[in-house]
Design a protein around this motif. Sequence first.
Motif, PDB file in Angstrom:
ATOM      1  N   HIS A  80     -37.290  21.932  92.614  1.00  0.00           N
ATOM      2  CA  HIS A  80     -36.057  22.691  92.276  1.00  0.00           C
ATOM      3  C   HIS A  80     -36.223  22.784  90.853  1.00  0.00           C
ATOM      4  CE1 HIS A  80     -34.872  21.556  96.150  1.00  0.00           C
ATOM      5  NE2 HIS A  80     -34.199  22.414  95.979  1.00  0.00           N
ATOM      6  N   TYR A  81     -37.225  21.917  90.374  1.00  0.00           N
ATOM      7  CA  TYR A  81     -37.780  22.352  88.812  1.00  0.00           C
ATOM      8  C   TYR A  81     -37.216  23.413  88.005  1.00  0.00           C
ATOM      9  CZ  TYR A  81     -42.211  24.392  88.962  1.00  0.00           C
ATOM     10  OH  TYR A  81     -43.187  25.186  89.239  1.00  0.00           O
ATOM     11  N   PHE A  82     -38.345  24.414  88.834  1.00  0.00           N
ATOM     12  CA  PHE A  82     -37.865  25.953  88.094  1.00  0.00           C
ATOM     13  C   PHE A  82     -36.695  26.453  87.890  1.00  0.00           C
ATOM     14  CE2 PHE A  82     -38.936  26.120  91.925  1.00  0.00           C
ATOM     15  CZ  PHE A  82     -37.312  26.716  92.902  1.00  0.00           C
ATOM     16  N   GLN A  83     -35.696  25.800  88.458  1.00  0.00           N
ATOM     17  CA  GLN A  83     -34.279  26.094  88.713  1.00  0.00           C
ATOM     18  C   GLN A  83     -33.058  25.319  86.907  1.00  0.00           C
ATOM     19  OE1 GLN A  83     -32.226  24.573  91.383  1.00  0.00           O
ATOM     20  NE2 GLN A  83     -33.071  26.322  93.312  1.00  0.00           N
ATOM     21  N   THR A  84     -33.229  26.974  86.000  1.00  0.00           N
ATOM     22  CA  THR A  84     -32.306  26.573  85.146  1.00  0.00           C
ATOM     23  C   THR A  84     -30.907  25.848  84.934  1.00  0.00           C
ATOM     24  OG1 THR A  84     -31.805  28.759  84.765  1.00  0.00           O
ATOM     25  CG2 THR A  84     -34.013  28.998  84.189  1.00  0.00           C
ATOM     26  N   ASP A  85     -30.509  25.969  86.130  1.00  0.00           N
ATOM     27  CA  ASP A  85     -29.198  25.187  86.165  1.00  0.00           C
ATOM     28  C   ASP A  85     -29.181  23.523  86.707  1.00  0.00           C
ATOM     29  OD1 ASP A  85     -27.908  27.563  84.652  1.00  0.00           O
ATOM     30  OD2 ASP A  85     -27.834  28.480  86.107  1.00  0.00           O
ATOM     31  N   LEU A  86     -30.323  23.192  87.257  1.00  0.00           N
ATOM     32  CA  LEU A  86     -30.603  22.394  88.056  1.00  0.00           C
ATOM     33  C   LEU A  86     -30.331  21.038  86.724  1.00  0.00           C
ATOM     34  CD1 LEU A  86     -31.740  20.822  90.527  1.00  0.00           C
ATOM     35  CD2 LEU A  86     -34.213  20.575  89.169  1.00  0.00           C
ATOM     36  N   SER A  87     -28.918  20.347  87.808  1.00  0.00           N
ATOM     37  CA  SER A  87     -28.242  19.516  86.629  1.00  0.00           C
ATOM     38  C   SER A  87     -28.430  18.613  87.058  1.00  0.00           C
ATOM     39  CB  SER A  87     -26.686  19.602  85.799  1.00  0.00           C
ATOM     40  OG  SER A  87     -26.485  19.721  87.183  1.00  0.00           O
ATOM     41  N   VAL A  88     -27.960  16.886  86.396  1.00  0.00           N
ATOM     42  CA  VAL A  88     -28.430  15.819  86.831  1.00  0.00           C
ATOM     43  C   VAL A  88     -27.606  15.432  87.991  1.00  0.00           C
ATOM     44  CG1 VAL A  88     -27.427  13.222  86.664  1.00  0.00           C
ATOM     45  CG2 VAL A  88     -28.767  14.939  84.733  1.00  0.00           C
TER      46      VAL A  88
END
Length: 260
Positions: free
Chosen positions: A162-170
């Motif tokens: 999922h690293y490419f998802q700009t909104d991936l959060s902690v």
Amino acid sequence: MNDSFSRIQNYLNEFEKQDFSIKFDSTPDGKVPAESFDYHLHKHWELKFCTDPAQLYIHPPQTIHCSTGYDYVFAVAPGFLRVSEWFMDISADENVYNFLPELLDAMHRMPQHDEFSGMQRRLTEAVIDNIRLILKKLQWYAEYDFKHRDLAERILNYIENHYFQTDLSVRDIARFAGISPQQLNVLLKRKNGMGIRQNLIRIRLEHAAEILKNPENMVKDAAALTGWKNSFYFGNSFKKYFGCSPGEYRKKAADITLQQ
């Protein structure tokens, strides 16, 4: 775990009965659009099965495509098959026959004309049959691997997916792990000495470096395809990690390619 694999098998059985369409969904010119829909690329084939409407999206290796809704997504390569959180190493088992890359390549090279639709359908059925066979053969391996893989490894695998998802959060990653962000940091620091944000940055930068090895890709493309919202932050982080700017890294990679 057995129930999960049964659900996947049943899903494939039902999907095959439907009047589904097949789409090789990628950007027409291979360039990253200005708008952000989490465009990315992989070294492997990616298959996305959707039932509403019934569609199979097929993304060939190294083709730029955006995130789409799906029921199940399969990552396919000569040496592995991955679905959801299960990774199956195919390379070491001579009794597992994986024809998926060849079948998918034949489908991709086939002209998108009505006269080939029947052949394309039969190839798709062969792909589904091969997936079912691999799942059946390696179900025990996937279950063993999942049970014995520690939580930190599963978290890192989640970030890889999922690293490419700009909104991936902690918080997203912590929610997946079922622990608090604080516990997440402690767990990963014990694993490899880096907290959650450091690991996310590391994974994004390593994928960006791979993209920059292709001279056709620009620095801004590498940033956009790996989830960076701020190009300045990307450049600083890249230089800190690799010891040179993204542009310098790209030029060195191009020079190496010319010398080969």
